[in-house]
Write a protein that holds these residues in place. Structure first.
Motif, PDB file in Angstrom:
ATOM      1  N   ASP A 177       4.142   8.900 -10.679  1.00  0.00           N
ATOM      2  CA  ASP A 177       3.278   9.919 -11.285  1.00  0.00           C
ATOM      3  C   ASP A 177       1.899   9.925 -10.653  1.00  0.00           C
ATOM      4  OD1 ASP A 177       5.160  10.864 -12.927  1.00  0.00           O
ATOM      5  OD2 ASP A 177       4.550   9.708 -14.703  1.00  0.00           O
ATOM      6  N   GLN A 178       1.382   8.740 -10.392  1.00  0.00           N
ATOM      7  CA  GLN A 178       0.046   8.647  -9.794  1.00  0.00           C
ATOM      8  C   GLN A 178       0.000   9.344  -8.444  1.00  0.00           C
ATOM      9  OE1 GLN A 178      -2.624   7.621 -11.485  1.00  0.00           O
ATOM     10  NE2 GLN A 178      -1.008   7.597 -13.022  1.00  0.00           N
ATOM     11  N   ILE A 179       1.082   9.203  -7.695  1.00  0.00           N
ATOM     12  CA  ILE A 179       1.084   9.831  -6.371  1.00  0.00           C
ATOM     13  C   ILE A 179       1.313  11.329  -6.506  1.00  0.00           C
ATOM     14  CG2 ILE A 179       2.378   9.995  -4.223  1.00  0.00           C
ATOM     15  CD1 ILE A 179       2.637   6.998  -4.302  1.00  0.00           C
ATOM     16  N   ARG A 180       2.176  11.683  -7.451  1.00  0.00           N
ATOM     17  CA  ARG A 180       2.480  13.095  -7.618  1.00  0.00           C
ATOM     18  C   ARG A 180       1.263  13.861  -8.121  1.00  0.00           C
ATOM     19  NH1 ARG A 180       7.056  13.529 -11.443  1.00  0.00           N
ATOM     20  NH2 ARG A 180       8.260  12.405  -9.891  1.00  0.00           N
ATOM     21  N   VAL A 230       0.863  -1.169   0.000  1.00  0.00           N
ATOM     22  CA  VAL A 230       0.000   0.000   0.000  1.00  0.00           C
ATOM     23  C   VAL A 230       0.903   1.224   0.000  1.00  0.00           C
ATOM     24  CG1 VAL A 230      -1.775   1.261   1.246  1.00  0.00           C
ATOM     25  CG2 VAL A 230      -1.788  -1.231   1.260  1.00  0.00           C
ATOM     26  N   VAL A 231       0.775   2.055  -1.008  1.00  0.00           N
ATOM     27  CA  VAL A 231       1.565   3.287  -1.039  1.00  0.00           C
ATOM     28  C   VAL A 231       0.618   4.480  -1.104  1.00  0.00           C
ATOM     29  CG1 VAL A 231       3.551   2.245  -2.192  1.00  0.00           C
ATOM     30  CG2 VAL A 231       1.770   3.298  -3.566  1.00  0.00           C
ATOM     31  N   GLY A 232       1.150   5.618  -0.731  1.00  0.00           N
ATOM     32  CA  GLY A 232       0.329   6.821  -0.756  1.00  0.00           C
ATOM     33  C   GLY A 232       1.139   7.980  -0.240  1.00  0.00           C
ATOM     34  N   PRO A 233       0.639   9.198  -0.429  1.00  0.00           N
ATOM     35  CA  PRO A 233       1.373  10.371   0.040  1.00  0.00           C
ATOM     36  C   PRO A 233       1.569  10.319   1.556  1.00  0.00           C
ATOM     37  CG  PRO A 233      -0.656  10.991  -1.122  1.00  0.00           C
ATOM     38  CD  PRO A 233      -0.648   9.522  -1.031  1.00  0.00           C
ATOM     39  N   LEU A 263      -3.083   4.840  -2.560  1.00  0.00           N
ATOM     40  CA  LEU A 263      -4.099   5.599  -1.832  1.00  0.00           C
ATOM     41  C   LEU A 263      -4.042   7.061  -2.248  1.00  0.00           C
ATOM     42  CD1 LEU A 263      -3.873   4.260   1.842  1.00  0.00           C
ATOM     43  CD2 LEU A 263      -5.267   3.428  -0.038  1.00  0.00           C
ATOM     44  N   THR A 264      -5.172   7.727  -2.144  1.00  0.00           N
ATOM     45  CA  THR A 264      -5.208   9.163  -2.415  1.00  0.00           C
ATOM     46  C   THR A 264      -4.830   9.917  -1.156  1.00  0.00           C
ATOM     47  OG1 THR A 264      -7.457   9.381  -1.666  1.00  0.00           O
ATOM     48  CG2 THR A 264      -7.147   8.845  -3.991  1.00  0.00           C
TER      49      THR A 264
END
Lengths: 247, 277
Positions: free
Chosen positions: A242-245, A37-40, A207-208
């Motif tokens: 990119d998705q996280i950025r 699980v990754v996210g800002p 995650l957003t």
């Protein structure tokens, strides 16, 4: 082959007062899967994991393991924390057995399982040592071994290598993959290190920002051990970045 | 393999250096005591202070030697006095340990219990043990019970406070791990809370034992017919400076031995506490 659903998260919400940390989060994790699980930063990843392990109760929604509401008394949950968490007053051997003792009375089984895990982690020679006598990476190996020894339905790892130097991290990443393959357990691994996620996971959940929900899931079909210079690896890593950025 | 040998050689060297450090410290200690005794002896032999004020260390040692078999002036041999005092301290400290340690640990773990007991404890805590003496005489008289009670109070407070603080400082990560394993709160208390409180609890016991032994003289002021404190008071009544100082010296030495014994037990129970990696 159809994989069996192990964990089902349904419309999970969590707020602390007015602060919504997680909103309407739904997804599934399959039996024996390795999910990252990754996210800002600060998006509620740890809150999320604390609900999976039922250290926190969700405000709404549910976490189901094998179709039942998740609970540490019922299920074998195992948690690997960011901070070193091997009990300093127990020897390596006693640490390994600690999780097992919660639910098992059979001494022979505990002994067998502990021995097996110590052998797998290469900790046999330290069995009578105390964690403080050992290096940080060995201490973390105790924690990993202890978690796998419990034969968990679900193994939760909360940035377990966040505070380690690169060499130790690479080494422990390979170790965790090796043991995961050996034991066939379901693992949820939280990290903010995208390369780590792509290196380890079969599937990555992005995650957003707060309130967090699953923005996207990405299946990584590369076989283990992975090569970080493989163009496909680099492509996926850049894509996730990119998705996280650009959330 | 070669690297391992190098490491072991380095560790060996470190051990050797540590031993040298310890030997140095011991030597300095011996020199300091020697100088102290010499100055003291000089003060007496050169008659800088009169014999009615201070007697020489040699006389004190003679007094201890004689007192070993002589019951004058207080009616007991030295050993009888030591045993009598020892008994008081052991009863007082033992009770404080048996009551105070579990109380502190439970208060630190269970919030409602903490809120329930804390107000009473906070009132009792600042009272100097000596202030208990008059009321203790009224209630318990002047026997062993009364004297042990005074010792009990001196030792009780640091034991409770330290075990309370120790368990309150339990690392939340350890508790969370135990929770996710499915342990009950009571089992987490036993397997995580208590061991993690032990270092501070032991520090409390060392303080308590020191305090308890130190309050001995005051406790034995409550009319005794034996004990080291009593011996000192008799020494004063009869103008026997040598007996007074001998009593003080023996109290000091036994206090030191008791602390050392407790630290030895601590070293064994808390052998997992290695200071450096």
């Amino acid at each position: 082959m159809e994989r069996r659903v192990k964990v089902k998260v349904e419309k999970l919400c969590k707020s602390f007062g007015d602060l919504k940390v997680i909103e309407d989060c739904s997804f599934q994790i399959y039996d024996g899967e390795f999910v990252c699980v990754v996210g800002p930063t600060g998006c509620g990843k740890t809150t999320f994991l604390n609900m999976l392990s039922s250290l926190l109760k969700p405000t709404k929604g549910a976490v189901l393991i094998d179709g039942e509401e998740a609970g540490p008394k019922k299920h074998n949950l195992s948690f690997i924390f960011q901070e070193p968490s091997a009990f300093p007053w127990l020897t390596v051997e006693e640490n390994m057995a600690y999780g097992l003792r919660a639910k098992h009375k059979d001494k022979a089984y505990i002994k067998e399982q502990t021995e097996h895990m110590m052998e797998l982690m290469g900790l046999g020679k330290y069995r009578r040592s105390y964690p403080k006598e050992l290096s940080t990476s060995t201490e973390q190996k105790i924690v990993i071994g202890r978690a796998f020894a419990m034969n968990p339905d679900l193994l939760l790892m909360d940035e377990p290598y966040g505070q380690m130097d690169i060499k130790t991290r690479f080494y422990l990443e390979d170790e965790v993959i090796r043991i995961w393959k050996e034991c066939q357990k379901t693992v949820v691994f939280i990290t903010h290190n995208i390369e780590e996620a792509v290196y380890l996971a079969e599937r990555v959940l992005i995650l957003t920002n707060k309130p967090a929900k699953v923005k996207e899931e990405i299946i990584i079909p590369l076989p283990h051990p992975r090569n970080v210079e493989d163009p496909e690896f680099v492509r996926i890593r850049n894509y996730i970045t990119d998705q996280i950025r650009w959330w | 393999m070669e690297e391992r040998n190098k490491l072991e050689a380095a560790a060996g060297k470190l051990r050797f250096e540590r031993r040298r450090e310890r030997q140095k410290a011991l030597l300095l200690g011996i020199i300091s005591i020697f100088i102290f005794l010499t100055v003291w002896q000089m003060l007496c032999t050169l008659h800088i202070v009169g014999e009615n004020v201070l007697v020489s260390p040699i006389k004190v040692i003679q007094a201890i030697w004689i007192k070993a078999g002589d019951t004058r002036p207080d009616g007991n041999t030295l050993l009888q006095n030591i045993l009598s005092s020892f008994r008081l301290v052991l009863i007082g400290f033992g009770l404080a340990l048996v009551i105070g340690l579990p109380l502190g640990l439970l208060m630190g773990w269970y919030r409602p219990l903490d809120k329930f007991i804390r107000p009473i404890f906070e009132i009792i805590r600042p009272l100097p043990p000596i202030a208990w003496i008059p009321i203790v005489i009224v209630i318990l008289g002047i026997g062993t019970a009364a004297k042990s009670f005074i010792i009990f109070f001196t030792t009780f407070v640091p034991i409770v406070i330290n075990s309370y603080t120790g368990i309150r400082e339990t690392n939340q990560v350890y508790i969370n791990f135990a929770k996710t394993c499915g342990y009950s709160n009571w089992r987490i208390f036993r397997t995580v809370g208590i061991p993690s409180a032990m270092p501070l609890a032991f520090a409390g016991m060392v303080i308590a034992l020191g305090n308890g032994w130190g309050t001995l003289v005051a406790a034995e002021m409550l009319a005794s017919n034996s004990g080291l404190g009593y011996m000192i008071f008799m020494g004063r009544s009869y103008g026997r400076i040598d007996i007074i100082i001998a009593g003080m010296l023996v109290i000091g030495l036994i206090g030191l031995a008791l602390t050392a014994a407790l630290e030895l037990i601590e070293g064994y129970v808390l052998k997992w506490r290695i200071k450096e990696k």
